[in-house]
Enzyme design. Structure first.
Site, PDB file in Angstrom:
ATOM      1  N   ASP A 121      -7.002   1.528   8.600  1.00  0.00           N
ATOM      2  CA  ASP A 121      -5.452   2.375   8.019  1.00  0.00           C
ATOM      3  C   ASP A 121      -5.416   3.525   8.679  1.00  0.00           C
ATOM      4  O   ASP A 121      -4.925   4.365   7.924  1.00  0.00           O
ATOM      5  CB  ASP A 121      -5.144   2.107   6.392  1.00  0.00           C
ATOM      6  CG  ASP A 121      -3.865   2.356   6.109  1.00  0.00           C
ATOM      7  OD1 ASP A 121      -3.023   2.395   7.042  1.00  0.00           O
ATOM      8  OD2 ASP A 121      -3.823   2.894   5.015  1.00  0.00           O
TER       9      ASP A 121
ATOM     10  N   HIS B 253       4.892   7.382   9.341  1.00  0.00           N
ATOM     11  CA  HIS B 253       5.975   7.254   8.562  1.00  0.00           C
ATOM     12  C   HIS B 253       7.235   7.702   9.127  1.00  0.00           C
ATOM     13  O   HIS B 253       8.320   7.895   8.567  1.00  0.00           O
ATOM     14  CB  HIS B 253       5.598   8.124   7.010  1.00  0.00           C
ATOM     15  CG  HIS B 253       4.614   7.521   6.310  1.00  0.00           C
ATOM     16  ND1 HIS B 253       4.414   8.200   5.159  1.00  0.00           N
ATOM     17  CD2 HIS B 253       3.877   6.642   6.465  1.00  0.00           C
ATOM     18  CE1 HIS B 253       3.313   7.413   4.673  1.00  0.00           C
ATOM     19  NE2 HIS B 253       2.832   6.547   5.493  1.00  0.00           N
TER      20      HIS B 253
ATOM     21  N   GLU C  39       0.717  -1.216  -0.188  1.00  0.00           N
ATOM     22  CA  GLU C  39      -0.046  -0.045  -0.106  1.00  0.00           C
ATOM     23  C   GLU C  39       0.761   1.262  -0.029  1.00  0.00           C
ATOM     24  O   GLU C  39       0.649   2.100  -0.621  1.00  0.00           O
ATOM     25  CB  GLU C  39      -0.921   0.046   1.091  1.00  0.00           C
ATOM     26  CG  GLU C  39      -1.908   1.050   1.397  1.00  0.00           C
ATOM     27  CD  GLU C  39      -1.404   2.278   2.081  1.00  0.00           C
ATOM     28  OE1 GLU C  39      -2.181   3.383   1.873  1.00  0.00           O
ATOM     29  OE2 GLU C  39      -0.413   2.323   2.547  1.00  0.00           O
ATOM     30  N   GLU C  40       1.904   0.963   0.859  1.00  0.00           N
ATOM     31  CA  GLU C  40       2.788   2.517   0.925  1.00  0.00           C
ATOM     32  C   GLU C  40       3.338   3.070  -0.322  1.00  0.00           C
ATOM     33  O   GLU C  40       3.423   4.090  -0.542  1.00  0.00           O
ATOM     34  CB  GLU C  40       3.982   2.114   1.957  1.00  0.00           C
ATOM     35  CG  GLU C  40       3.311   1.802   3.276  1.00  0.00           C
ATOM     36  CD  GLU C  40       2.844   3.229   4.041  1.00  0.00           C
ATOM     37  OE1 GLU C  40       2.598   4.107   3.386  1.00  0.00           O
ATOM     38  OE2 GLU C  40       2.246   2.876   5.315  1.00  0.00           O
TER      39      GLU C  40
END
Length: 473
Positions: free
Chosen positions: A358, A428, A330-331
């Site tokens: 998420d 992140h 996904e990232e």
């Protein structure tokens, strides 16, 4: 009172009694789900292993592949009807040695600041880059400056998240374009490199990575892109105001490799009435490499696994086939979500509902829905069932990136919405670690997701064009 009116009133009385009985039954079932999650939940111990024993899970890394095998083993241990791996090709980007950077505000006067390469960036040349800095508040301001001002400079994007916006994801969306497309636009104007203010409300020394794109720029035109911590960004901006000749140095050794094979991890409980109609609950198994990805999205992974475990633990057999899907990539690519949807379409599978977690493992507040009016109005009727658990926010809006490709043909999409005020403190960054997740909040989220899946399984309204037998108790 005539006979017809009596029969009508009796019908209304019986209908009301039936509705009350169903509401009571649903309330009892949801209470069982929450009790099991809070007393005997597995989500926190699963996250402990995923975060502390496996760690970061960037697509294409050994950590990602270890996570694939381990989560499959856990799903096998639950006793699901089916568990399998779905192959998907993913990008492989490696950060390399730790990045190094400093601000040179005068001859021999340097201050080291924290930076990190953005995911997908090219490396700096050997020996790094040192150049004057051009500060801008966004891509539009950059374009207005033109090549004469930008050429051979380091472009510093310093637009912060808007503090006055209550919805933090809205604030994130208001400035993340400079991270994603800043290097592409700066390269077109001959810039030597790019710095981007980390996308967080916090003022700290944690740089936040994330995906970026060069578009269709050839490799020879691509420039290195890094995130700078918010404290570093504040310092750099101040020094530039004092001295426009201030220079910045940074060195990065990141590298892109050819795509490698990875997998989505899928488990299923086969439906008792509509086995050919599917409901999905999931999160993304990959994470960035700076922390261990506990909030983004280890929490969503273990909560989704827990949904199926909770159903089995409380003895509930779903009418539809329920799948947990742990999406890969996904990232930095969304390859897993796109692959799952493509395979489903190729097989002619009908998905009626999909739920994604998420947004971190914080206290659940409700859900957002991407659905038709009939199903959204149905959901609003369930508010009283969730209010005892302080779940009260049911809104129209986005669902999740990985389930987005399933949109269409009447599929109802939903996203778990926890309290988001602290999410971008960790998003992140290197502090996205297991110790930042609260056990009880995580378990409440898993129970909340399971309760919604239970209700959807019993009451979801099919698209008008699909004619089939009504759901039965």
């Amino acid at each position: 009172m005539n006979k017809v009116l009596k029969h009508f009133l009796l019908f209304l009385f019986l209908l009301g009694g039936y509705a009350f009985a169903k509401a009571q039954q649903d309330s009892i079932q949801i209470r069982k789900i929450y009790d099991e999650a809070l007393k005997n939940g597995h989500s926190y111990q699963w996250l402990d292993y995923l975060s502390n024993q496996i760690g970061s899970r960037l697509s294409g890394s050994s950590g990602a592949e270890e996570a694939v095998q381990w989560t499959k083993e856990q799903l096998d241990s639950i006793g699901l009807d089916k568990v399998w791996l779905q192959p998907v090709m993913v990008p492989k980007w490696v950060r390399g040695t730790p990045e190094y950077a400093f601000i040179e505000s005068g001859l021999g006067n340097t201050t080291q600041v924290p930076i990190c390469a953005l995911g997908g960036s090219v490396a700096t040349p050997n020996g790094g880059i040192k150049a004057q800095v051009v500060e801008v508040q966004g891509i539009e301001e950059l374009k207005q400056l033109g090549i004469e001002v930008v050429k051979d400079k380091i472009v510093f994007f310093n637009r912060p998240m808007q503090d006055e916006l209550i919805l933090t994801f809205q604030a994130y969306g208001g400035c993340v374009d400079q991270r994603y497309a800043g290097a592409m636009e700066a390269a077109k104007l001959g810039a030597a490199g790019v710095l981007v203010r980390s996308v967080t409300h916090s003022i700290d020394d944690y740089p936040h990575t994330g995906s970026m794109s060069y578009g269709d720029l050839p490799n020879s035109k691509r420039i290195p892109a890094a995130a700078i911590s918010t404290k570093g960004a504040e310092l750099l901006s101040t020094l530039l105001k004092l001295n426009k000749e201030t220079k910045f140095f940074y060195s990065m050794s990141c590298k892109n490799y050819a795509d490698v094979q990875s997998y989505n991890v899928i488990g299923e409980i086969t439906g008792t009435q509509f086995s050919d109609k599917f409901m999905v609950v999931g999160g993304h198994l990959d994470s960035w490499d700076l922390g261990d990805g506990s909030h983004d999205d280890g929490a969503g992974v273990v909560q989704s696994m827990e949904v199926l475990r909770l159903m089995k633990a409380v003895g509930y057999r779903p009418k539809h086939s329920i799948r947990v899907v742990l999406f890969m990539n996904e990232e930095n690519g969304l390859r897993g979500g796109n692959k799952y949807a493509a395979v489903a379409r190729a097989k002619g599978e009908k998905h009626v509902f999909a739920l994604e977690s998420d947004s971190g493992g914080f206290t659940p507040r409700g859900f957002s829905f991407d659905s038709d009016d009939r199903n959204f109005n149905l959901v609003l009727q369930w508010k009283t069932l969730f209010e005892p658990y302080l779940i009260h926010s049911f809104t129209r809006g986005g669902s999740g990136a990985d389930i987005g490709p399933l949109k269409g043909d009447g599929t109802v999409l939903a996203g778990l919405r926890p309290d988001s005020q602290r999410y971008f403190d960790y998003h992140h960054a290197a502090n996205d670690t297991f110790d930042a997740v609260n056990k009880r909040e995580l378990e409440l989220g898993a129970a909340t997701m399971t309760s919604l899946v239970y209700l959807m399984d019993n009451y979801i309204m099919k698209p008008a064009q699909i004619i089939e037998a009504p759901l039965k108790d």
